[in-house]
Design a protein around this motif. Sequence first.
Motif, short mmCIF file in Angstrom:
data_model
loop_
_atom_site.label_atom_id
_atom_site.label_comp_id
_atom_site.label_asym_id
_atom_site.label_seq_id
_atom_site.Cartn_x
_atom_site.Cartn_y
_atom_site.Cartn_z
N UNK A 101 -19.19 -1.25 27.57
CA UNK A 101 -19.52 -2.66 27.66
C UNK A 101 -20.91 -3.03 27.18
N UNK A 102 -21.67 -2.07 26.67
CA UNK A 102 -22.98 -2.41 26.12
C UNK A 102 -22.80 -3.18 24.82
N UNK A 103 -23.72 -4.09 24.57
CA UNK A 103 -23.64 -4.98 23.41
C UNK A 103 -24.55 -4.53 22.29
N UNK A 104 -24.10 -4.69 21.07
CA UNK A 104 -24.93 -4.42 19.90
C UNK A 104 -25.68 -5.68 19.47
N UNK A 105 -25.14 -6.84 19.83
CA UNK A 105 -25.76 -8.13 19.51
C UNK A 105 -25.74 -9.02 20.74
N UNK A 106 -26.77 -9.86 20.85
CA UNK A 106 -26.86 -10.80 21.96
C UNK A 106 -27.49 -12.08 21.47
N UNK A 107 -26.79 -13.21 21.66
CA UNK A 107 -27.34 -14.52 21.32
C UNK A 107 -27.94 -15.14 22.57
N UNK A 108 -29.20 -15.56 22.48
CA UNK A 108 -29.86 -16.27 23.57
C UNK A 108 -30.23 -17.65 23.04
N UNK A 109 -29.57 -18.71 23.54
CA UNK A 109 -29.88 -20.05 23.07
C UNK A 109 -31.31 -20.46 23.44
N UNK A 110 -31.88 -21.33 22.65
CA UNK A 110 -33.17 -21.89 23.00
C UNK A 110 -33.09 -22.57 24.35
N UNK A 111 -34.18 -22.49 25.14
CA UNK A 111 -34.21 -23.13 26.44
C UNK A 111 -33.71 -22.28 27.59
N UNK A 112 -33.40 -21.01 27.34
CA UNK A 112 -32.93 -20.09 28.38
C UNK A 112 -34.08 -19.16 28.75
N UNK A 113 -34.31 -19.00 30.05
CA UNK A 113 -35.32 -18.04 30.53
C UNK A 113 -34.78 -16.63 30.33
N UNK A 114 -35.60 -15.75 29.77
CA UNK A 114 -35.14 -14.41 29.40
C UNK A 114 -36.16 -13.37 29.81
N UNK A 115 -35.68 -12.26 30.38
CA UNK A 115 -36.51 -11.10 30.67
C UNK A 115 -35.70 -9.86 30.33
N UNK A 116 -36.39 -8.78 29.99
CA UNK A 116 -35.70 -7.55 29.62
C UNK A 116 -36.39 -6.36 30.27
N UNK A 117 -35.61 -5.28 30.43
CA UNK A 117 -36.20 -4.06 30.96
C UNK A 117 -35.48 -2.86 30.37
N UNK A 118 -36.27 -1.84 30.13
CA UNK A 118 -35.73 -0.59 29.60
C UNK A 118 -34.97 0.13 30.71
N UNK A 119 -33.75 0.56 30.40
CA UNK A 119 -33.00 1.37 31.35
C UNK A 119 -33.34 2.84 31.11
N UNK A 120 -33.38 3.61 32.17
CA UNK A 120 -33.76 5.02 32.06
C UNK A 120 -32.80 5.76 31.15
N UNK A 121 -33.40 6.59 30.31
CA UNK A 121 -32.61 7.41 29.40
C UNK A 121 -33.47 8.50 28.80
N UNK A 122 -32.88 9.30 27.94
CA UNK A 122 -33.58 10.46 27.40
C UNK A 122 -34.60 10.11 26.33
N UNK A 123 -34.44 8.97 25.65
CA UNK A 123 -35.35 8.63 24.55
C UNK A 123 -36.72 8.17 25.05
N UNK A 124 -36.74 7.45 26.18
CA UNK A 124 -38.01 6.91 26.67
C UNK A 124 -38.44 5.65 25.97
N UNK A 125 -37.54 5.06 25.19
CA UNK A 125 -37.82 3.79 24.52
C UNK A 125 -36.49 3.14 24.13
N UNK A 126 -36.54 1.84 23.91
CA UNK A 126 -35.40 1.09 23.38
C UNK A 126 -35.91 0.14 22.32
N UNK A 127 -35.28 0.14 21.16
CA UNK A 127 -35.70 -0.68 20.03
C UNK A 127 -34.61 -1.67 19.66
N UNK A 128 -35.01 -2.92 19.54
CA UNK A 128 -34.10 -3.97 19.05
C UNK A 128 -34.78 -4.70 17.90
#
Length: 166
Positions: A101-128
């Motif tokens: 169920x993980x997404x490769x794309x995500x649309x966030x309309x203007x005017x929406x409050x947004x926050x993100x956080x890295x989920x634990x994994x072996x890489x130690x980083x997430x790039x979008x």
Amino acid sequence: MQPNSEDIIAALDLEPHVEGGYYRRTFQADQQPLVETAGGPRYAMTTIFYLLTAESPIGRFHLNKSDIVHYYQLGDAIEYNLILADGTLKTVVMGSNVMAGECLQLHVPGGVWKASRLLEGSAGFGLISEAVTPGFDYADMQMGDRERLIEAFVQHRDLIERMTVD
């Protein structure tokens, strides 16, 4: 050899972002006419790389006036929390495990409050990557004020406290 977050920051020439994490603008539509907005002229589109790391794992709550499409690139999954104008909370995980169920794309309309956080994994980083239209301008971005967000969305108090700065 698997790259680490320092390798990615150096290879992509990223710098710290005001919301947390690291970024670099990679494109602006210089060859297109500027778009007139309430805030003034903007590029038709801009794009960035955006990286969260174990050392900077949170993109704090903020609001953009423009629409943004996020594209998962590599590394660990990133969880996005979106608070819509009516107070509805939408949580989406961006990552490579589409069967879970993980997404490769995500649309966030203007005017929406947004926050993100890295989920634990072996890489130690997430790039979008992000494509913003009309193009990004800091004048169109509002960082979340903890007290005001809690006042507006008290039902999400715990999340807002974790994803904002005093």
